[in-house]
Design a protein around this motif. Structure first.
Motif, PDB file in Angstrom:
ATOM      1  N   GLY A 122       0.797  -1.208   0.000  1.00 52.80           N
ATOM      2  CA  GLY A 122       0.000   0.000   0.000  1.00 52.80           C
ATOM      3  C   GLY A 122       0.833   1.262   0.000  1.00 52.80           C
ATOM      4  N   SER A 123       2.133   1.187   0.030  1.00 49.59           N
ATOM      5  CA  SER A 123       2.965   2.387   0.092  1.00 49.59           C
ATOM      6  C   SER A 123       2.897   3.141  -1.221  1.00 49.59           C
ATOM      7  N   SER A 124       3.118   4.436  -1.167  1.00 48.70           N
ATOM      8  CA  SER A 124       3.043   5.273  -2.359  1.00 48.70           C
ATOM      9  C   SER A 124       4.286   5.122  -3.225  1.00 48.70           C
ATOM     10  N   SER A 125       5.318   4.475  -2.722  1.00 49.87           N
ATOM     11  CA  SER A 125       6.562   4.346  -3.484  1.00 49.87           C
ATOM     12  C   SER A 125       6.409   3.392  -4.655  1.00 49.87           C
ATOM     13  N   GLY A 126       5.449   2.487  -4.624  1.00 51.63           N
ATOM     14  CA  GLY A 126       5.270   1.532  -5.701  1.00 51.63           C
ATOM     15  C   GLY A 126       6.143   0.300  -5.552  1.00 51.63           C
ATOM     16  N   GLN A 127       6.950   0.227  -4.517  1.00 55.38           N
ATOM     17  CA  GLN A 127       7.789  -0.948  -4.320  1.00 55.38           C
ATOM     18  C   GLN A 127       6.924  -2.098  -3.818  1.00 55.38           C
ATOM     19  N   MET A 128       7.299  -3.292  -4.218  1.00 53.90           N
ATOM     20  CA  MET A 128       6.577  -4.472  -3.764  1.00 53.90           C
ATOM     21  C   MET A 128       6.996  -4.796  -2.344  1.00 53.90           C
ATOM     22  N   SER A 129       6.043  -5.290  -1.558  1.00 54.05           N
ATOM     23  CA  SER A 129       6.399  -5.713  -0.210  1.00 54.05           C
ATOM     24  C   SER A 129       7.203  -7.000  -0.306  1.00 54.05           C
ATOM     25  N   ARG A 130       7.907  -7.313   0.735  1.00 53.54           N
ATOM     26  CA  ARG A 130       8.738  -8.519   0.750  1.00 53.54           C
ATOM     27  C   ARG A 130       7.883  -9.766   0.537  1.00 53.54           C
ATOM     28  N   SER A 131       6.743  -9.828   1.214  1.00 52.45           N
ATOM     29  CA  SER A 131       5.882 -11.013   1.073  1.00 52.45           C
ATOM     30  C   SER A 131       5.320 -11.115  -0.345  1.00 52.45           C
ATOM     31  N   ALA A 132       5.041  -9.967  -0.987  1.00 54.10           N
ATOM     32  CA  ALA A 132       4.548  -9.988  -2.366  1.00 54.10           C
ATOM     33  C   ALA A 132       5.638 -10.497  -3.309  1.00 54.10           C
ATOM     34  N   LYS A 133       6.880 -10.091  -3.052  1.00 57.64           N
ATOM     35  CA  LYS A 133       7.994 -10.563  -3.879  1.00 57.64           C
ATOM     36  C   LYS A 133       8.163 -12.069  -3.733  1.00 57.64           C
ATOM     37  N   ILE A 134       8.088 -12.558  -2.503  1.00 58.15           N
ATOM     38  CA  ILE A 134       8.220 -13.997  -2.247  1.00 58.15           C
ATOM     39  C   ILE A 134       7.102 -14.757  -2.954  1.00 58.15           C
ATOM     40  N   ALA A 135       5.871 -14.241  -2.849  1.00 57.13           N
ATOM     41  CA  ALA A 135       4.732 -14.894  -3.495  1.00 57.13           C
ATOM     42  C   ALA A 135       4.915 -14.911  -5.011  1.00 57.13           C
ATOM     43  N   ALA A 136       5.405 -13.812  -5.573  1.00 57.14           N
ATOM     44  CA  ALA A 136       5.614 -13.743  -7.018  1.00 57.14           C
ATOM     45  C   ALA A 136       6.680 -14.737  -7.464  1.00 57.14           C
ATOM     46  N   ILE A 137       7.739 -14.862  -6.698  1.00 61.82           N
ATOM     47  CA  ILE A 137       8.805 -15.809  -7.029  1.00 61.82           C
ATOM     48  C   ILE A 137       8.280 -17.241  -6.941  1.00 61.82           C
ATOM     49  N   LYS A 138       7.479 -17.540  -5.901  1.00 58.04           N
ATOM     50  CA  LYS A 138       6.898 -18.883  -5.765  1.00 58.04           C
ATOM     51  C   LYS A 138       5.992 -19.203  -6.950  1.00 58.04           C
ATOM     52  N   ASN A 139       5.197 -18.204  -7.377  1.00 60.02           N
ATOM     53  CA  ASN A 139       4.319 -18.410  -8.531  1.00 60.02           C
ATOM     54  C   ASN A 139       5.125 -18.678  -9.787  1.00 60.02           C
ATOM     55  N   LYS A 140       6.207 -17.927  -9.978  1.00 69.06           N
ATOM     56  CA  LYS A 140       7.062 -18.112 -11.149  1.00 69.06           C
ATOM     57  C   LYS A 140       7.682 -19.509 -11.137  1.00 69.06           C
ATOM     58  N   LEU A 141       8.174 -19.947  -9.975  1.00 66.63           N
ATOM     59  CA  LEU A 141       8.749 -21.286  -9.860  1.00 66.63           C
ATOM     60  C   LEU A 141       7.717 -22.365 -10.173  1.00 66.63           C
ATOM     61  N   LYS A 142       6.502 -22.158  -9.685  1.00 66.98           N
ATOM     62  CA  LYS A 142       5.426 -23.121  -9.941  1.00 66.98           C
ATOM     63  C   LYS A 142       5.146 -23.206 -11.440  1.00 66.98           C
ATOM     64  N   LEU A 143       5.093 -22.044 -12.123  1.00 58.72           N
ATOM     65  CA  LEU A 143       4.861 -22.032 -13.573  1.00 58.72           C
ATOM     66  C   LEU A 143       5.985 -22.734 -14.314  1.00 58.72           C
ATOM     67  N   LEU A 144       7.226 -22.470 -13.906  1.00 58.34           N
ATOM     68  CA  LEU A 144       8.372 -23.118 -14.549  1.00 58.34           C
ATOM     69  C   LEU A 144       8.328 -24.624 -14.348  1.00 58.34           C
ATOM     70  N   GLU A 145       7.957 -25.041 -13.150  1.00 58.15           N
ATOM     71  CA  GLU A 145       7.860 -26.468 -12.844  1.00 58.15           C
ATOM     72  C   GLU A 145       6.775 -27.115 -13.703  1.00 58.15           C
ATOM     73  N   GLU A 146       5.618 -26.453 -13.822  1.00 56.43           N
ATOM     74  CA  GLU A 146       4.525 -26.979 -14.641  1.00 56.43           C
ATOM     75  C   GLU A 146       4.946 -27.086 -16.110  1.00 56.43           C
TER      76      GLU A 146
END
Length: 162
Positions: A122-146
């Motif tokens: 929710g910050s105005s800086s536009g940076q992703m939160s740490r948990s959002a980055k982790i979730a995005a990386i997990k999603n990417k890994l899942k897609l690569l695995e599939e």
């Protein structure tokens, strides 16, 4: 007193002496880059980034980092070299500590795959939160695995068909 480190492991003190050099033409060599920036101060180190994989392996990535001995030297180099043409391209120079929040978020999402706006903090800086980055990386890994599993199944089907 402990130094504060950024996500790349660079201390705040170091990032004030370190400049980002972007939009570098592929014809500019590491030696040429050093010659271009040495008039502004003592260069302690430089990172001339090259592609490590794929068809462009070993070729310049188009950006580098130069670290000076003082922050004044880094600021002078930024002031004198930003926008200067090199092989017909305007160089983009900024202090490493000034890297824009938007660019950081953009690069993170490129690495992590496509990320929906709802995963940004929710910050105005536009940076992703740490948990959002982790979730995005997990999603990417899942897609690569599939994708890998699909490729294996396709090869098995092709093998059985032959």
């Amino acid at each position: 007193m402990s130094k504060i480190m950024d996500l790349n492991g660079v201390s705040d003190e170091t990032s004030n002496r370190r400049i980002y050099v972007g939009n570098i033409d592929h014809r500019i060599s590491e030696a040429t880059l050093l010659k271009m920036f040495s008039p502004y101060g003592k260069i302690e180190s430089e990172d001339f980034l090259l592609h490590t994989r794929g068809p462009k392996r070993g070729e310049p990535r188009g950006f580098a980092f130069v670290q000076y001995s003082t922050k004044e030297e880094a600021r002078l180099a930024k002031e004198k070299m930003h926008g200067r043409l090199a092989c017909g391209r305007p160089l983009v120079i900024r202090l490493a500590s000034e890297k824009s929040a938007a660019e950081t978020a953009e690069n993170s999402s490129k690495v992590a795959g496509v990320v929906s706006r709802s995963t940004h903090s929710g910050s105005s800086s536009g940076q992703m939160s740490r948990s959002a980055k982790i979730a995005a990386i997990k999603n990417k890994l899942k897609l690569l695995e599939e994708d890998g599993n699909r490729a294996k199944k396709q090869k098995q089907v092709e093998h059985i068909s032959s």
